[in-house]
Write a protein that holds these residues in place. Structure first.
Motif: not given
Length: 173
Positions: A10-17, A42-47, A62-63
């Protein structure tokens, strides 16, 4: 394990690429526009959260490992009923683990210290998971609209809350 997989999907789906919107504070290694490097999310993983990661080249595996280690495990995700696990996990990804834990704690009436432990889990066991999920989302909504970025991102955040609510209801059934 299956609940994590459902929540992660679900989270990957709302976070996207990948995105590198310069107006999004999370896309900057310094946590604010024009602070540090614009590496994106990317995938909700932020800088902002992971300034040393090569965000554009981050792989899905990795995500998933980051999400399990830094979000799911810290939230005691395997101990939460599915709808609460989803709301807590999505909240942690979107607004931080501490906020997600505090919203859960406020929803069950324990001290909001940001760490889910035995007292929080015991209080949760005495509540209806759907009602806890709704209260957590209400707390998150209030938080979202207290942020100055709400003018730019509020509508998107609201859409996400409605999607989380819908998915949590499905998981409750």
């Amino acid at each position: 394990m299956a609940v994590f997989d459902d929540c992660f999907s679900f989270v990957i789906g709302v976070e996207g690429g990948y995105t590198d919107n310069p107006n999004d504070p999370g896309n900057w290694t310094g946590g604010a526009p024009n602070q540090g490097q614009l590496k994106g999310t990317k995938f909700g993983i932020s800088a902002k959260a992971y300034p040393t990661l090569d965000i554009p080249n981050l792989g899905l595996a990795d995500a998933e490992a980051i999400y399990r280690r830094d979000y799911w495990n810290r939230l005691q995700g395997d101990s939460l009923p599915p709808p609460v696990a989803l709301v807590a996990f999505d909240s942690a990804v979107n607004a931080g683990v501490g906020n997600a834990a505090r919203w859960l704690q406020m929803a069950v009436g324990t001290k909001p210290d940001g760490v889910i432990g035995p007292q929080t889990l015991a209080a949760l066991a005495a509540k209806k998971p759907g009602a806890v999920a709704v209260e957590m989302l209400a707390q998150r909504n209030a938080y979202n609209y207290s942020l100055s970025a709400a003018a730019n991102f509020g509508l998107g955040w609201s859409r996400r809350l409605f999607a989380v609510s819908q998915q949590a209801a499905i998981m409750q059934a």
